[in-house]
Write an enzyme that holds these catalytic residues in place. Structure first.
Site, PDB file in Angstrom:
ATOM      1  N   VAL A 157      70.176  -6.953 112.642  1.00  0.00           N
ATOM      2  CA  VAL A 157      70.441  -8.149 113.458  1.00  0.00           C
ATOM      3  C   VAL A 157      71.747  -7.965 114.231  1.00  0.00           C
ATOM      4  O   VAL A 157      71.828  -8.212 115.436  1.00  0.00           O
ATOM      5  CB  VAL A 157      70.490  -9.428 112.573  1.00  0.00           C
ATOM      6  N   GLU A 202      80.275  -8.166 109.443  1.00  0.00           N
ATOM      7  CA  GLU A 202      80.165  -7.476 108.146  1.00  0.00           C
ATOM      8  C   GLU A 202      78.688  -7.457 107.811  1.00  0.00           C
ATOM      9  O   GLU A 202      78.036  -8.499 107.782  1.00  0.00           O
ATOM     10  CB  GLU A 202      80.987  -8.204 107.085  1.00  0.00           C
ATOM     11  N   LYS A 241      76.158 -21.490 113.026  1.00  0.00           N
ATOM     12  CA  LYS A 241      74.741 -21.515 112.639  1.00  0.00           C
ATOM     13  C   LYS A 241      74.567 -20.809 111.299  1.00  0.00           C
ATOM     14  O   LYS A 241      74.701 -19.599 111.199  1.00  0.00           O
ATOM     15  CB  LYS A 241      73.877 -20.805 113.698  1.00  0.00           C
ATOM     16  N   CYS A 296      75.987  -8.269  98.989  1.00  0.00           N
ATOM     17  CA  CYS A 296      76.122  -7.123  99.883  1.00  0.00           C
ATOM     18  C   CYS A 296      76.745  -5.952  99.134  1.00  0.00           C
ATOM     19  O   CYS A 296      76.543  -4.799  99.483  1.00  0.00           O
ATOM     20  CB  CYS A 296      76.972  -7.508 101.074  1.00  0.00           C
TER      21      CYS A 296
HETATM   22  P1  NAD Z   1      70.292 -11.893 108.258  1.00  0.00           P
HETATM   23  O1  NAD Z   1      70.786 -10.803 109.123  1.00  0.00           O
HETATM   24  O2  NAD Z   1      68.823 -12.040 108.100  1.00  0.00           O
HETATM   25  O3  NAD Z   1      70.814 -13.307 108.799  1.00  0.00           O
HETATM   26  C1  NAD Z   1      72.190 -13.574 109.048  1.00  0.00           C
HETATM   27  C2  NAD Z   1      72.272 -14.720 110.060  1.00  0.00           C
HETATM   28  O4  NAD Z   1      71.788 -14.261 111.318  1.00  0.00           O
HETATM   29  C3  NAD Z   1      71.418 -15.924 109.677  1.00  0.00           C
HETATM   30  O5  NAD Z   1      72.087 -17.107 110.050  1.00  0.00           O
HETATM   31  C4  NAD Z   1      70.167 -15.719 110.503  1.00  0.00           C
HETATM   32  O6  NAD Z   1      69.472 -16.911 110.779  1.00  0.00           O
HETATM   33  C5  NAD Z   1      70.752 -15.114 111.765  1.00  0.00           C
HETATM   34  N1  NAD Z   1      69.795 -14.307 112.553  1.00  0.00           N
HETATM   35  C6  NAD Z   1      68.760 -13.558 112.099  1.00  0.00           C
HETATM   36  N2  NAD Z   1      68.130 -12.960 113.141  1.00  0.00           N
HETATM   37  C7  NAD Z   1      68.795 -13.331 114.264  1.00  0.00           C
HETATM   38  C8  NAD Z   1      68.635 -13.039 115.646  1.00  0.00           C
HETATM   39  N3  NAD Z   1      67.680 -12.238 116.073  1.00  0.00           N
HETATM   40  N4  NAD Z   1      69.503 -13.601 116.527  1.00  0.00           N
HETATM   41  C9  NAD Z   1      70.516 -14.404 116.093  1.00  0.00           C
HETATM   42  N5  NAD Z   1      70.694 -14.718 114.789  1.00  0.00           N
HETATM   43  C10 NAD Z   1      69.856 -14.183 113.889  1.00  0.00           C
HETATM   44  O7  NAD Z   1      71.009 -11.739 106.846  1.00  0.00           O
HETATM   45  P2  NAD Z   1      70.763 -12.547 105.502  1.00  0.00           P
HETATM   46  O8  NAD Z   1      69.428 -12.185 104.946  1.00  0.00           O
HETATM   47  O9  NAD Z   1      71.081 -13.998 105.670  1.00  0.00           O
HETATM   48  O10 NAD Z   1      71.907 -11.936 104.577  1.00  0.00           O
HETATM   49  C11 NAD Z   1      71.754 -10.731 103.906  1.00  0.00           C
HETATM   50  C12 NAD Z   1      72.394  -9.593 104.660  1.00  0.00           C
HETATM   51  O11 NAD Z   1      73.780  -9.862 104.844  1.00  0.00           O
HETATM   52  C13 NAD Z   1      72.333  -8.273 103.897  1.00  0.00           C
HETATM   53  O12 NAD Z   1      72.068  -7.236 104.789  1.00  0.00           O
HETATM   54  C14 NAD Z   1      73.733  -8.145 103.316  1.00  0.00           C
HETATM   55  O13 NAD Z   1      74.130  -6.827 103.029  1.00  0.00           O
HETATM   56  C15 NAD Z   1      74.553  -8.748 104.398  1.00  0.00           C
HETATM   57  N6  NAD Z   1      75.839  -9.227 103.894  1.00  0.00           N
HETATM   58  C16 NAD Z   1      76.936  -8.471 104.168  1.00  0.00           C
HETATM   59  C17 NAD Z   1      78.180  -8.856 103.696  1.00  0.00           C
HETATM   60  C18 NAD Z   1      79.400  -8.043 103.981  1.00  0.00           C
HETATM   61  O14 NAD Z   1      80.501  -8.535 103.757  1.00  0.00           O
HETATM   62  N7  NAD Z   1      79.267  -6.834 104.483  1.00  0.00           N
HETATM   63  C19 NAD Z   1      78.287 -10.021 102.942  1.00  0.00           C
HETATM   64  C20 NAD Z   1      77.148 -10.775 102.693  1.00  0.00           C
HETATM   65  C21 NAD Z   1      75.926 -10.361 103.177  1.00  0.00           C
END
Ligand code: NAD
Length: 545
Positions: A271, A295, A214, A329
């Site tokens: 999340v 991550e 997803k 990130c």
């Molecule tokens: P997000 O947590 O909003 O979403 C990530 C995924 O989870 C999406 O597919 C989203 O639809 C899904 N999701 C959201 N709420 C959910 C729930 N309650 N239940 C199940 N699935 C759910 O993150 P984003 O805005 O897409 O990405 C940005 C975040 O990702 C930032 O916090 C960033 O630091 C992090 N990030 C971390 C790394 C790393 O390697 N550490 C790399 C890239 C991004």
């Protein structure tokens, strides 16, 4: 088995093309951009190899050009998630029986397709859907995704080659079978990197697992293209199933399923913590303990020592904090700078920022574009609005934002009087850099302060000429970052060179694109075969003297 059996093509990092004026790649990219913009596409889910549409059709727009429609996607619900799980489990027996070289060939082929015929289609899509400049797209959606696919094949072969001790002539043979997990894996991917979106379902699949994937809603156009490449490369139906549903809907079905075997997640910390709690509550329902790889967020830093080179710090701040609108990130979002260097760094930074152009990435002179969506825009701008009012913060550059045409936020620099001011601690995930200026003689105290300021530990950098200052930071900040840089910006990790992942609130640190990550997708079975089995239970020591 001889070593030759485990030989795979030596992975090297995909070359990043320049897109300089007059280059063939730039001409091809312009053509691809025109093509994508000239038609609206229908993006359907892929379940068991079938394209699945629903009655709920939603439009897709570039975040920087909201009036343009790129196409539509079909949103699914719980029913589609169940179908995806069924399709994955149906595909599982044949996929896990396939010789590993056949699986490897599919992902190696996908990398070559992406690097070749799909390269500009992918870049054009990523620029328009995720508002990336061509360089940001090229290093992510092309180079890094190719690297993930190629290096993971090499790491897989290394894992399979690792076998327990057997002494020839001992009458036994010990083997280790690296089985895929029992059940299916859930890949839940973020909006900001196409490479991560592609890697999270692919890494478990390469190791013989089947996957429900997803992606983030704002990124699914690009995810669909990744799926197209994998299918073109020969991925059998049902091995990876791509669904477009809301996160909670997917979670509800997946986390209550007996065959749920693990999650490969990248996204925000909140999340991930919610998901982990749900898994904990459902633990007794699962056949196996799920593998949890996540991550998550960061509050990445630069600390400069008074011996640092000011122009180098300036460039690291400008690139590290504002490339891709600070939505990496690893992006620098807090900096600790010594008083003696601050005037030089400040004037250099302001000069850089004044020269930055922001707008549509189709205009190649732009360095920045829009943030991903309205939710991100509202969140980031609320931090800026608060900083304008707070006495502990002073905005020294930017502070403007406008969502009339696209979600544009100016690169913004806040100087915090309080080193624990909100924007020094919390992840904003946008083009906002907060700086704290410290007294030169308090370098050691400042390292301590940095270490104790935020719950995250993803990336960070020290700038210093004096070796002692470098050593001190390396030692004191040992647990403050999973990826630590010396005299370099803390973004831009390269697969195979700087394996990526953070600790503390930033994730399980399973280092995407490394052998460590792939170990999480296997459940090893030790096999002992006895060639001449004993026929008497008595041991020699029991014999009469
Ligand atoms: P997000 O947590 O909003 O979403 C990530 C995924 O989870 C999406 O597919 C989203 O639809 C899904 N999701 C959201 N709420 C959910 C729930 N309650 N239940 C199940 N699935 C759910 O993150 P984003 O805005 O897409 O990405 C940005 C975040 O990702 C930032 O916090 C960033 O630091 C992090 N990030 C971390 C790394 C790393 O390697 N550490 C790399 C890239 C991004």
């Amino acid at each position: 088995m001889s070593d030759a059996y485990f030989k795979v093509p030596q992975a090297i990092n995909e070359k990043v093309l320049s897109y300089a004026p007059g280059s063939p790649e730039k001409a091809a990219l312009k053509k691809a951009l025109k093509e994508i913009k000239s038609k609206e596409v229908e993006v359907a889910m892929t379940i068991g190899g079938q394209k699945v549409k629903t009655a709920k059709k939603l439009s897709i727009h570039p975040p920087h050009e909201l009036k343009h429609t790129l196409g539509h996607f079909y949103k699914g619900g719980a029913g589609e998630v169940k179908m995806a799980i069924d399709a994955a489990l149906k595909a599982k027996p044949a996929w896990e029986q396939l010789p590993w070289q056949e699986r490897a060939a599919i992902f190696l082929k996908a990398a070559d397709l992406l690097a070749g015929p799909y390269r500009q289609k992918m870049n054009a899509a990523c620029m328009l859907v995720q508002s990336k400049t061509v360089y940001q797209s090229e290093i992510d959606a092309v180079a890094e995704l190719c690297d993930f696919w190629r290096f993971n094949v090499q790491f897989m072969a290394e894992i399979y080659k690792e076998q327990p001790l057997t002494v020839s002539g001992s009458g036994i043979w010990n083997r280790m079978e690296y089985r895929p997990l029992e059940g299916f894996v859930f890949a839940l991917t973020p909006f900001n990197f196409a490479s991560i979106a592609g890697n999270l379902p692919s890494a478990p699949a390469l190791m013989g697992n089947v996957v429900v994937w997803k992606p983030a809603e704002s990124q699914l156009y690009v995810s669909n293209l990744i799926m197209e490449i994998l299918e073109e490369a020969g991925l059998p139906p049902g091995v990876i199933n791509l669904v477009f549903v809301s996160g909670p809907v997917a979670g509800e079905v997946i986390f209550s399923h007996t065959d749920y075997a693990g999650i490969h997640f990248t996204g925000s910390t909140g999340v991930f913590q919610d998901l982990w709690q749900t898994m904990g509550k459902n633990l007794s329902n699962y056949r196996s303990y799920p593998r949890i790889v996540g991550e998550t967020g960061g509050k990445d830093f630069i600390i400069a020592h008074s011996s640092a080179n000011a122009p180098q710090v300036v460039t690291a701040l400008t690139r590290g904090a504002f490339e891709y609108q600070g939505q990496k990130c690893s992006a620098v979002s807090r900096a600790y700078l010594p008083k003696s260097l601050w005037p030089d760094i400040k004037s250099g930074l302001l000069k850089d920022l004044k020269s930055i152009k922001m707008g549509n990435p189709e205009d190649f002179s732009n360095f920045m574009s829009a943030v991903i969506d309205e939710r991100a825009f509202d969140k980031i701008s609320s931090y800026i609005a608060d900083a304008k009012k707070d006495k502990d913060a002073e905005i020294i550059f930017g502070g403007g934002y406008d969502k009339s045409k696209g979600y544009f936020i100016e690169p913004t620099v806040i100087v915090a009087k309080d080193p624990k001011y909100r924007t020094m601690c919390e992840e904003i995930f946008g083009p906002v850099l907060t700086i704290y200026v410290y007294d030169d003689e308090k370098y050691e105290d400042t390292l301590e302060l940095l270490n104790n300021t935020s719950p995250y530990a993803l990336t960070g950098a020290v700038f210093a000429k004096e070796r002692e200052a470098v050593m001190l930071a390396t030692e004191r900040l040992r647990h403050s970052a999973g990826n630590f840089y010396i005299n370099d910006k803390p973004t831009g990790a390269v697969v195979g060179q700087q394996p990526f992942g953070g600790a503390r609130g930033s994730g399980t640190n399973d280092k995407a694109g490394s052998i460590l990550n792939l170990y999480r997708w296997v459940s090893a079975r030790a096999i002992k075969e006895n060639f001449v089995s004993p026929t008497d239970y008595r041991y020699p020591f029991m014999a009469e003297e």
